[in-house]
Scaffold this motif. Structure first.
Motif, PDB file in Angstrom:
ATOM      1  N   CYS A  42       0.861  -1.173   0.000  1.00 37.93           N
ATOM      2  CA  CYS A  42       0.000   0.000   0.000  1.00 37.93           C
ATOM      3  C   CYS A  42       0.899   1.226   0.000  1.00 37.93           C
ATOM      4  O   CYS A  42       1.555   1.506   1.006  1.00 37.93           O
ATOM      5  CB  CYS A  42      -0.904   0.008   1.226  1.00 37.93           C
ATOM      6  SG  CYS A  42      -1.887   1.514   1.307  1.00 37.93           S
ATOM      7  N   PRO A  43       0.970   1.948  -1.113  1.00 41.45           N
ATOM      8  CA  PRO A  43       1.861   3.107  -1.176  1.00 41.45           C
ATOM      9  C   PRO A  43       1.306   4.343  -0.486  1.00 41.45           C
ATOM     10  O   PRO A  43       1.960   5.374  -0.446  1.00 41.45           O
ATOM     11  CB  PRO A  43       2.020   3.348  -2.675  1.00 41.45           C
ATOM     12  CG  PRO A  43       0.731   2.864  -3.253  1.00 41.45           C
ATOM     13  CD  PRO A  43       0.323   1.688  -2.394  1.00 41.45           C
ATOM     14  N   ASP A  44       0.117   4.241   0.089  1.00 43.82           N
ATOM     15  CA  ASP A  44      -0.495   5.383   0.764  1.00 43.82           C
ATOM     16  C   ASP A  44      -0.222   5.293   2.260  1.00 43.82           C
ATOM     17  O   ASP A  44      -0.773   4.447   2.953  1.00 43.82           O
ATOM     18  CB  ASP A  44      -2.001   5.397   0.500  1.00 43.82           C
ATOM     19  CG  ASP A  44      -2.657   6.621   1.074  1.00 43.82           C
ATOM     20  OD1 ASP A  44      -2.690   6.735   2.311  1.00 43.82           O
ATOM     21  OD2 ASP A  44      -3.126   7.456   0.298  1.00 43.82           O
ATOM     22  N   ASN A  45       0.610   6.185   2.757  1.00 42.64           N
ATOM     23  CA  ASN A  45       0.952   6.200   4.182  1.00 42.64           C
ATOM     24  C   ASN A  45      -0.265   6.336   5.077  1.00 42.64           C
ATOM     25  O   ASN A  45      -0.368   5.683   6.110  1.00 42.64           O
ATOM     26  CB  ASN A  45       1.888   7.383   4.480  1.00 42.64           C
ATOM     27  CG  ASN A  45       3.270   7.179   3.950  1.00 42.64           C
ATOM     28  OD1 ASN A  45       4.029   6.395   4.496  1.00 42.64           O
ATOM     29  ND2 ASN A  45       3.606   7.893   2.894  1.00 42.64           N
ATOM     30  N   GLU A  67       7.430   0.443   8.452  1.00 43.83           N
ATOM     31  CA  GLU A  67       8.415  -0.526   8.935  1.00 43.83           C
ATOM     32  C   GLU A  67       9.656  -0.516   8.040  1.00 43.83           C
ATOM     33  O   GLU A  67      10.782  -0.542   8.531  1.00 43.83           O
ATOM     34  CB  GLU A  67       7.781  -1.920   8.962  1.00 43.83           C
ATOM     35  CG  GLU A  67       8.651  -2.996   9.544  1.00 43.83           C
ATOM     36  CD  GLU A  67       7.928  -4.333   9.548  1.00 43.83           C
ATOM     37  OE1 GLU A  67       8.429  -5.278   8.905  1.00 43.83           O
ATOM     38  OE2 GLU A  67       6.856  -4.424  10.185  1.00 43.83           O
ATOM     39  N   ILE A  68       9.433  -0.464   6.746  1.00 46.08           N
ATOM     40  CA  ILE A  68      10.549  -0.442   5.799  1.00 46.08           C
ATOM     41  C   ILE A  68      11.335   0.867   5.929  1.00 46.08           C
ATOM     42  O   ILE A  68      12.562   0.861   5.930  1.00 46.08           O
ATOM     43  CB  ILE A  68      10.043  -0.681   4.363  1.00 46.08           C
ATOM     44  CG1 ILE A  68       9.508  -2.116   4.267  1.00 46.08           C
ATOM     45  CG2 ILE A  68      11.135  -0.420   3.344  1.00 46.08           C
ATOM     46  CD1 ILE A  68       8.722  -2.417   3.035  1.00 46.08           C
ATOM     47  N   VAL A  69      10.622   1.986   6.067  1.00 48.32           N
ATOM     48  CA  VAL A  69      11.292   3.278   6.257  1.00 48.32           C
ATOM     49  C   VAL A  69      12.131   3.241   7.531  1.00 48.32           C
ATOM     50  O   VAL A  69      13.296   3.665   7.541  1.00 48.32           O
ATOM     51  CB  VAL A  69      10.273   4.436   6.299  1.00 48.32           C
ATOM     52  CG1 VAL A  69      10.913   5.725   6.793  1.00 48.32           C
ATOM     53  CG2 VAL A  69       9.655   4.643   4.917  1.00 48.32           C
ATOM     54  N   ALA A  70      11.555   2.737   8.617  1.00 52.58           N
ATOM     55  CA  ALA A  70      12.280   2.668   9.888  1.00 52.58           C
ATOM     56  C   ALA A  70      13.520   1.783   9.760  1.00 52.58           C
ATOM     57  O   ALA A  70      14.607   2.156  10.232  1.00 52.58           O
ATOM     58  CB  ALA A  70      11.361   2.151  10.990  1.00 52.58           C
ATOM     59  N   ASP A  71      13.374   0.626   9.135  1.00 54.17           N
ATOM     60  CA  ASP A  71      14.520  -0.272   8.937  1.00 54.17           C
ATOM     61  C   ASP A  71      15.630   0.408   8.150  1.00 54.17           C
ATOM     62  O   ASP A  71      16.811   0.329   8.511  1.00 54.17           O
ATOM     63  CB  ASP A  71      14.092  -1.552   8.214  1.00 54.17           C
ATOM     64  CG  ASP A  71      13.260  -2.485   9.064  1.00 54.17           C
ATOM     65  OD1 ASP A  71      13.232  -2.323  10.308  1.00 54.17           O
ATOM     66  OD2 ASP A  71      12.616  -3.388   8.479  1.00 54.17           O
ATOM     67  N   GLN A  72      15.270   1.074   7.064  1.00 52.23           N
ATOM     68  CA  GLN A  72      16.262   1.760   6.233  1.00 52.23           C
ATOM     69  C   GLN A  72      16.922   2.919   6.981  1.00 52.23           C
ATOM     70  O   GLN A  72      18.124   3.130   6.870  1.00 52.23           O
ATOM     71  CB  GLN A  72      15.619   2.261   4.941  1.00 52.23           C
ATOM     72  CG  GLN A  72      15.316   1.164   3.953  1.00 52.23           C
ATOM     73  CD  GLN A  72      16.581   0.477   3.470  1.00 52.23           C
ATOM     74  OE1 GLN A  72      17.508   1.115   2.998  1.00 52.23           O
ATOM     75  NE2 GLN A  72      16.627  -0.829   3.626  1.00 52.23           N
ATOM     76  N   VAL A  94       1.318   5.701  13.189  1.00 53.60           N
ATOM     77  CA  VAL A  94       1.877   4.808  12.168  1.00 53.60           C
ATOM     78  C   VAL A  94       3.406   4.868  12.162  1.00 53.60           C
ATOM     79  O   VAL A  94       4.078   3.846  12.294  1.00 53.60           O
ATOM     80  CB  VAL A  94       1.321   5.122  10.760  1.00 53.60           C
ATOM     81  CG1 VAL A  94       2.082   4.363   9.682  1.00 53.60           C
ATOM     82  CG2 VAL A  94      -0.167   4.791  10.691  1.00 53.60           C
ATOM     83  N   TYR A  95       3.971   6.054  12.011  1.00 52.22           N
ATOM     84  CA  TYR A  95       5.430   6.183  11.982  1.00 52.22           C
ATOM     85  C   TYR A  95       6.054   6.211  13.366  1.00 52.22           C
ATOM     86  O   TYR A  95       7.068   5.535  13.595  1.00 52.22           O
ATOM     87  CB  TYR A  95       5.848   7.396  11.146  1.00 52.22           C
ATOM     88  CG  TYR A  95       5.911   7.045   9.678  1.00 52.22           C
ATOM     89  CD1 TYR A  95       7.063   6.544   9.103  1.00 52.22           C
ATOM     90  CD2 TYR A  95       4.785   7.170   8.875  1.00 52.22           C
ATOM     91  CE1 TYR A  95       7.106   6.188   7.768  1.00 52.22           C
ATOM     92  CE2 TYR A  95       4.807   6.816   7.536  1.00 52.22           C
ATOM     93  CZ  TYR A  95       5.978   6.328   6.992  1.00 52.22           C
ATOM     94  OH  TYR A  95       6.009   5.964   5.670  1.00 52.22           O
ATOM     95  N   PRO A  96       5.507   6.961  14.318  1.00 49.55           N
ATOM     96  CA  PRO A  96       6.131   6.971  15.652  1.00 49.55           C
ATOM     97  C   PRO A  96       6.306   5.573  16.251  1.00 49.55           C
ATOM     98  O   PRO A  96       7.350   5.279  16.842  1.00 49.55           O
ATOM     99  CB  PRO A  96       5.184   7.832  16.482  1.00 49.55           C
ATOM    100  CG  PRO A  96       4.610   8.787  15.491  1.00 49.55           C
ATOM    101  CD  PRO A  96       4.425   7.954  14.241  1.00 49.55           C
ATOM    102  N   GLU A  97       5.323   4.704  16.095  1.00 55.10           N
ATOM    103  CA  GLU A  97       5.441   3.342  16.642  1.00 55.10           C
ATOM    104  C   GLU A  97       6.576   2.565  15.994  1.00 55.10           C
ATOM    105  O   GLU A  97       7.379   1.927  16.682  1.00 55.10           O
ATOM    106  CB  GLU A  97       4.132   2.576  16.466  1.00 55.10           C
ATOM    107  CG  GLU A  97       3.057   2.962  17.437  1.00 55.10           C
ATOM    108  CD  GLU A  97       1.757   2.203  17.220  1.00 55.10           C
ATOM    109  OE1 GLU A  97       1.670   1.369  16.284  1.00 55.10           O
ATOM    110  OE2 GLU A  97       0.812   2.450  17.989  1.00 55.10           O
ATOM    111  N   GLU A  98       6.625   2.606  14.673  1.00 55.84           N
ATOM    112  CA  GLU A  98       7.665   1.855  13.968  1.00 55.84           C
ATOM    113  C   GLU A  98       9.052   2.433  14.235  1.00 55.84           C
ATOM    114  O   GLU A  98      10.019   1.689  14.404  1.00 55.84           O
ATOM    115  CB  GLU A  98       7.387   1.821  12.462  1.00 55.84           C
ATOM    116  CG  GLU A  98       6.131   1.071  12.077  1.00 55.84           C
ATOM    117  CD  GLU A  98       6.162  -0.410  12.426  1.00 55.84           C
ATOM    118  OE1 GLU A  98       7.250  -1.028  12.443  1.00 55.84           O
ATOM    119  OE2 GLU A  98       5.079  -0.960  12.698  1.00 55.84           O
TER     120      GLU A  98
END
Length: 121
Positions: A42-45, A67-72, A94-98
Motif C-alpha cells: 500500500c503506497p499510501d501512508n 516498517e521499511i522506512v524505519a529499517d532503512q 503509524v510512523y512513531p510506533e515503527e
C-alpha cells in the motif's frame, strides 16, 4: 494494482472509521490475490492506520511502508526523522510506533503546520 477512490477512504477517515478503511484495503487485497498477487503493498501512508485490522484478515502478506522506512533509516544511521503528510497520518502513530521500536525519534509539525500541509495535499 487496485485501489478504491481516495474519497471512499477519506469518508472513513473523517469519521474515524479505521475498520472501514481496512475493509476497503481488504477488498483490494482480495481482488489482487484472486488474480495471482503474492503480496500486497500500500503506497499510501495515511491508510496504514488500519494495518493492524487488515494484516490478520488479509489473503496475502503486506509490506508495511513505515516498517521499511524505519529499517532503512536505522540501517543508514539516522537517529531522528521528520514526518510530513495528511493530518490523519501526522496525527496517527503509524510512523512513531515503527520508529520508536528501533530507537528512532519522530518529529512532527506543529498544529498550524499540519493544517497547512494537509490543505496543500
Amino acid at each position: 494494482m487496485h485501489s478504491h477512490s481516495f474519497a471512499d477512504y477519506v469518508e472513513c477517515l473523517d469519521r474515524g472509521d479505521l475498520k472501514g478503511v481496512g475493509q476497503l484495503m481488504l477488498s483490494s487485497a482480495g481482488k489482487l490475490a484472486s488474480i495471482g498477487a503474492d503480496f500486497m503493498i500500500c503506497p499510501d501512508n495515511t491508510i496504514h492506520q488500519a494495518f493492524d485490522y487488515v494484516e490478520p484478515l488479509s489473503p496475502r502478506p503486506w509490506l508495511h511502508i513505515a516498517e521499511i522506512v524505519a529499517d532503512q533509516a536505522a540501517e543508514r544511521g539516522h537517529k531522528r526523522l521528520g514526518l510530513s503528510g495528511t493530518r490523519w497520518l501526522v496525527n496517527s502513530e503509524v510512523y512513531p510506533e515503527e520508529l520508536s521500536a528501533l530507537n528512532l525519534e519522530c518529529v512532527r509539525p506543529g498544529a498550524a503546520e499540519r493544517d497547512e500541509i494537509n490543505r496543500v495535499i
